[in-house]
Design an enzyme around this catalytic site. Sequence first.
Site, short mmCIF file in Angstrom:
data_model
loop_
_atom_site.label_atom_id
_atom_site.label_comp_id
_atom_site.label_asym_id
_atom_site.label_seq_id
_atom_site.Cartn_x
_atom_site.Cartn_y
_atom_site.Cartn_z
N CYS A 69 77.61 11.95 72.35
CA CYS A 69 77.80 13.24 71.44
C CYS A 69 79.67 13.51 71.33
O CYS A 69 79.73 14.17 69.93
CB CYS A 69 76.91 14.84 72.28
SG CYS A 69 75.40 14.29 72.87
N ASP A 71 81.66 14.46 72.92
CA ASP A 71 82.30 15.56 74.01
C ASP A 71 81.76 15.72 75.13
O ASP A 71 80.75 15.64 75.26
CB ASP A 71 81.87 17.18 72.84
CG ASP A 71 82.31 17.10 71.84
OD1 ASP A 71 82.92 17.22 71.51
OD2 ASP A 71 81.59 17.47 70.88
N CYS A 96 87.83 15.79 70.28
CA CYS A 96 88.01 16.02 69.55
C CYS A 96 89.24 16.92 69.87
O CYS A 96 88.60 17.72 71.23
CB CYS A 96 87.37 16.56 67.99
SG CYS A 96 86.35 17.69 68.56
N CYS A 139 82.11 23.07 70.06
CA CYS A 139 83.43 23.28 70.66
C CYS A 139 83.65 24.37 71.39
O CYS A 139 82.67 24.03 73.14
CB CYS A 139 84.59 22.62 70.34
SG CYS A 139 84.48 21.25 69.31
#
Lengths: 166, 458
Positions: A69, A71, A96, A139
Site C-alpha cells: 500500500c 505505507d 510519503c 497517513c
Amino acid sequence: MAMMLRAAGKRLLGVGGGEAAPAAVAAATASRRGYHERVVEHYNNPRNVGAFDKDDADVGTGIVGAPACGDVMKLQIRVDEPSGRIVDARFKTFGCGSAIASSSVATEWVKGKQMEEVVAIKNTEIAKHLSLPPVKLHCSMLAEDAIKAAVKDYEAKKGKLAKSDE
Amino acid sequence: MALSRRLLPLFLRRGFPAAAAPARALSTAAAPAPPPASASEEEDESSVTVKGVRISGRPLYLDMQATTPVDPRVLDAMLPFYLSRYGNPHSRTHLYGWESDAAVEAARARVAALVGADPREIFFTSGATECNNIAVKGVARFYRDRRRHVVTTQTEHKCVLDSCRYLQQEGFDVTYLPVRADGLVDLAQLEDAIRPDTALVSVMAVNNEIGVVQPLEEIGRICKEKGVPFHTDAAQALGKIPIDVGRMGIGLMSLSGHKIYGPKGVGALYLRRRPRIRVEPQMSGGGQERGIRSGTVPTPLVVGFGAACEIAAHEMDYDHRRVSALQKRLLDGIRAQVDEVVINGSMEHRYPGNLNLSFAYVEGESLLMGLKEVAVSSGSACTSASLEPSYVLRALGVEEDMAHTSIRFGMGRFTTEEEVDRAIELTVRQVKKLRDMSPLYEMAKAGIDLKSIEWSQH
C-alpha cells in the site's frame, strides 16, 4: 492590434493590483499541490527517528500498514513501569512525506503522557495539525493505529510477564 | 516587421513579468477554478518555493520524457511566423497565405524525411495524444463492418488504452497483451492474438515510463503477413532511435513535437498510402490536412516541429552517444554508493535517455519530496498525481512495494555532466536518509523476509 493589447494590459494591471486576487492564488496553490509547512518541517527534521530493542520489557512496538500500500509505520514507546507514563518514543516509517510527518508528530505527542491518554489521540487531530488533504488522511489514521498498536503490544507483554511470574 | 516594432516598446516598458502575465489573467477569466501556479513560485529566480519547500534557484531538469526545452535553433525558425509571416496557410488569395503554405509543406517534408516517409503521408495534429485517438478510433471505425478487434499492450500510453476502452464500449473486442518482465512484448503471443477480424495492432515504439524499445521490425513483419495495419506511438522514439516506416512495416504512427526539442501543441500522424490505410476523422470542419484533421494548421508550431526534425536527423547519433554516456554515469554513480537499486525494464533494448530505477525500502513520493532540487518523475506524469503504483510497472510484474519506489530520470540533448553529478549526490543522500528511517530496510538488514510477514492491509 496595439490598442487591443493595451486594453488587455490595463485589465491585467487591475487584476494584479487587487488585494484579493493574489491571496486567492496563494491559497489555491497551497491546497492544490502544496504540502503544509509543518509537513515539510517534520519531513526535513523528523523527531525521534530510531528504534528501541523490541525485546526490552518496558518497550511497546506497533507496526501498521503494508509495503504494497506504500505505507508502513513502526512506532515504539518506552514506558515507566510503576506510573504507566510514556517516557520516550521512536519511529521508523516507509511512506510519503505526510506519513513521515504524521508519525513524527505522533512520537512527539505521546512522550510524557499516560498510556490511557495517548490511546485517545484521534487521527483527525493529527490531520488538522498537519493540514493533510483528503487523499492523505490515511497517513494520520495509520499514526493513530500505530499508537494503539504500541500500547497494546506493551500491555500484552506485561500480561505475559505477570503470567510467567505466577 | 512594422507590427513588431510597435509591440516591442510596449513589452519593454512593462518589464518581463508583465509580459508573461496575459496567460495567467486570461485563464483566470476563462475559468473560475483555481488559477495555475502562483507568481511567487516562478518569478524570483534566486530562491524558488515549491510545495512549501524553499530551494535556491530552479531545480535541475531530468524529466525529458515529460517534455523537452525548445532548441534555440527551433525557436529561431519559428519566430518570423509569429511576427511577420503570420498568414493562414490555407489562404489561397495572397502572399501571406502562400508563404505560410510553403513553410508548412517544407516542414512536412522534414518530418517525413526523418522517418523515411512520403510528405503526403504526414498529417499535422495537435500532438501524439490526438494522433493516437485518430489512429486507434479512426481505423476501427472506418473498417467496423468487417473488423471488430484491436490488439494492443498493457503498457501503452493512457491515450491509447483509453481509446481502446472507448472502442470496447462501442462493441469492439480489444486484446491487451501482457509484456515480459523486461517490458517487451512476446512476439509469439502477439501473432496468436491477431484474428481474421483484427482491425489494428497498436504497440508503442519507446515506452514513456521505462524507455524500452519494442521490436518494431518484427511486429511490422507479423502484421504484414496477417494483413493487419500496424500502428505505433513513436512520441518517445522520434529523433532518438532510427525509424523507417518502410523497413519497420509501419502503417500508422503518432509523433509529437515537444519531445524532440520542438514546440508543445503540435504533432503529426503518419498514414501509409500504399497500401492505403484509411481512418474516420475525429473532427468535422474545413477539411484541412486532406480531411484527416480539420482546423487551421498552426504554421509557427509546424515550422518548429519541422526544424526540430531536421536537427534530430543530423544530431541523432551524436545525441545518442552523449545520452548513453550520461546514463552510464548516472547509474554507476548511484550504484557505487547505494545498494539494492533495480532498473525497471530491459537495459539492452532501451532508449538510454530514460533510466527508471526502484530504490528498495524507500517510498517514491517521499524520495521525490526530498529531491525538490531535481525535477524528476515517479512513474508517468499523467499518473503521478494518484496514489496507485504505476500500471506499467505492474504489467512488468514488479511487486507493488517495489513499484511504489520508482523514480524516472530523463536525460536529453541539453543535460550536462554536472547536472547528472548533482542528481547523483542528492539522490544518494536522500535515499540513505530515508532508508535510515525505513522500518522495511531495518527488517531486511536484520534478515527478516518481508514477504513472510502478514501485513495489516488498509
